[in-house]
Design a protein around this motif. Structure first.
Motif, short mmCIF file in Angstrom:
data_model
loop_
_atom_site.label_atom_id
_atom_site.label_comp_id
_atom_site.label_asym_id
_atom_site.label_seq_id
_atom_site.Cartn_x
_atom_site.Cartn_y
_atom_site.Cartn_z
N ARG A 69 0.05 -1.35 6.61
CA ARG A 69 0.12 0.02 7.12
C ARG A 69 -1.16 0.42 7.85
NH1 ARG A 69 -1.09 5.25 5.64
NH2 ARG A 69 -1.93 4.74 3.58
N ASP A 93 5.94 -1.74 0.25
CA ASP A 93 6.03 -0.45 -0.45
C ASP A 93 5.13 -0.50 -1.68
OD1 ASP A 93 6.65 1.97 -1.51
OD2 ASP A 93 8.80 1.62 -1.69
N ILE A 123 3.38 1.91 -2.93
CA ILE A 123 3.45 3.13 -3.74
C ILE A 123 4.48 2.97 -4.85
CG2 ILE A 123 4.04 5.58 -3.71
CD1 ILE A 123 2.86 5.76 -0.92
N ASP A 151 -2.56 3.49 -0.69
CA ASP A 151 -1.18 3.50 -1.16
C ASP A 151 -1.09 3.12 -2.64
OD1 ASP A 151 -0.26 4.28 1.29
OD2 ASP A 151 0.55 2.34 1.86
#
Length: 366
Positions: free
Chosen positions: A176, A189, A191, A223
């Protein structure tokens, strides 16, 4: 006897008398009294969005005939900006070709997807002296040899990436990077995965949990911390600054004394982030060993990612696995779309929870 006249080579008009070099497009522009860009539009195959009058077109074509100009095929290929080469640039001291390197699985996915799509790869040296990663305003200029480029690394030069994006060069960052407007990226992902690790520890009865992370603003670290704190909140556990230990040098600052202090305060589980250095997990693992913690009997440990190579043979830590080959393949798909001028979107890739053997029920005294 009259000397025989030399024949012009097939496919090329005779050069003006006395001339030995190939006429250039700039000379055509001067003779026609137009810009070189106009000459390119008249001679090029793609004319969308441009209106050229018949008079201007005639002037250019007359100049072409007068000079015997023929487009250079090599230059035409460069102008087309398509040679089926994708660049890969890593911001590490050495290119991650060692199978033990955390970036290596990314490259496996990159290579497989590139081959499936008919692309070859160009590997750029990220930090070698004088290489494309050297400091300076044009540090990344060499990546333009490829049709587009993938970038790997936590600490990429923002200004250089921003310049490439502004120039319309196809760029994808693996991880990211939404703080750079317009930069395409693919990511995991972290998170949700970090939340899941905290939920697992909470289900084991742990009421005080501390996160150990490096002191930087890398999006992957941000994150993981966000997911960790969100997991604490959802479990009704204390969060805030006291639940996160940030250090620029975890191996020096995460001392045995600090770890004993946390244990005395009732902390029963410790979570570390994975980074390309592995410093946070290495520091936590080393301090726990020095203090003599019997894991998971005395305290539980968890890792948001995979352990560094030097600790890979230790008990498998509780945490999650990052689907690196899938991320590498997703990055190639996105880059290939950008090179082709298409819309490029890739969803976040889910991480896989890893039960491991370093987390167990909270000690009864707590």
């Amino acid at each position: 006897m009259e000397e025989p006249r030399k024949r012009a080579r097939p496919g090329r008009a005779p050069s003006p008398a006395g001339r030995t070099s190939r006429p250039r497009q700039a000379e055509v522009a001067r003779l026609a009294g137009v810009s070189q860009a106009t000459v390119s539009l008249v001679l090029g195959a793609r004319k969308q969005g441009a209106t050229i009058s018949e008079e201007t077109r005639r002037k250019v074509l007359d100049a072409v005939r007068a000079l015997g100009y023929v487009p250079d095929p090599a230059a035409s290929r460069l102008a087309a900006a398509r040679n089926n080469l994708l660049g890969v640039f890593s911001f590490t001291s050495t290119f991650p070709t060692d199978v033990q390197h955390s970036y290596y699985p990314f490259l496996v996915g990159v290579e497989q997807e590139a081959a499936a799509r008919g692309y070859d790869l160009v590997l750029f040296t990220g930090s070698s002296t004088g290489g494309a990663g050297a400091a300076g305003p044009n540090a990344l200029a060499r990546v333009r040899l490829a049709d587009g480029c993938l970038f790997l690394g936590r600490h990429a030069p923002a200004e250089e990436l921003r310049r490439l994006v502004a120039d319309g060069f196809p760029v994808v960052h693996l991880g990211r990077r939404d703080e750079l407007e317009g930069l395409a990226w693919v990511g995991a992902d972290y998170i949700s995965a970090s939340q899941e690790v905290v939920a697992h520890l909470a289900a084991l009865g742990h009421r005080r949990i501390v996160l150990v992370r490096e002191d930087d603003e890398a999006p992957a670290s941000t994150d993981r911390e966000h997911g960790f704190l969100k997991g604490l909140e959802e479990a009704g556990l204390p969060g805030g600054p006291a639940a996160v230990f940030r250090s620029a040098d975890p191996e020096r600052e995460l001392t045995a004394q600090r770890l004993r202090g946390w244990l005395d305060e009732g902390v029963t589980a410790f979570v570390a982030e994975e980074t390309d250095t592995g410093d946070a997990w290495r520091a936590l693992h080393g301090a726990a060993h020095f203090v003599g913690i019997d894991c998971p009997r005395d305290a539980s440990l968890a890792l948001l990612g995979s352990p560094p190579p030097d600790l890979a043979e230790e008990p498998v830590p509780t945490g999650f696995d990052i689907p690196r080959p899938r991320l590498g393949a997703a990055a190639v798909r996105m880059l290939a779309a950008l090179v082709s001028g298409e819309e490029a979107t890739e969803p976040l890739v889910a991480c896989t929870f890893r039960p491991g053997s370093t987390a167990g029920p909270a000690p009864a005294r707590y």
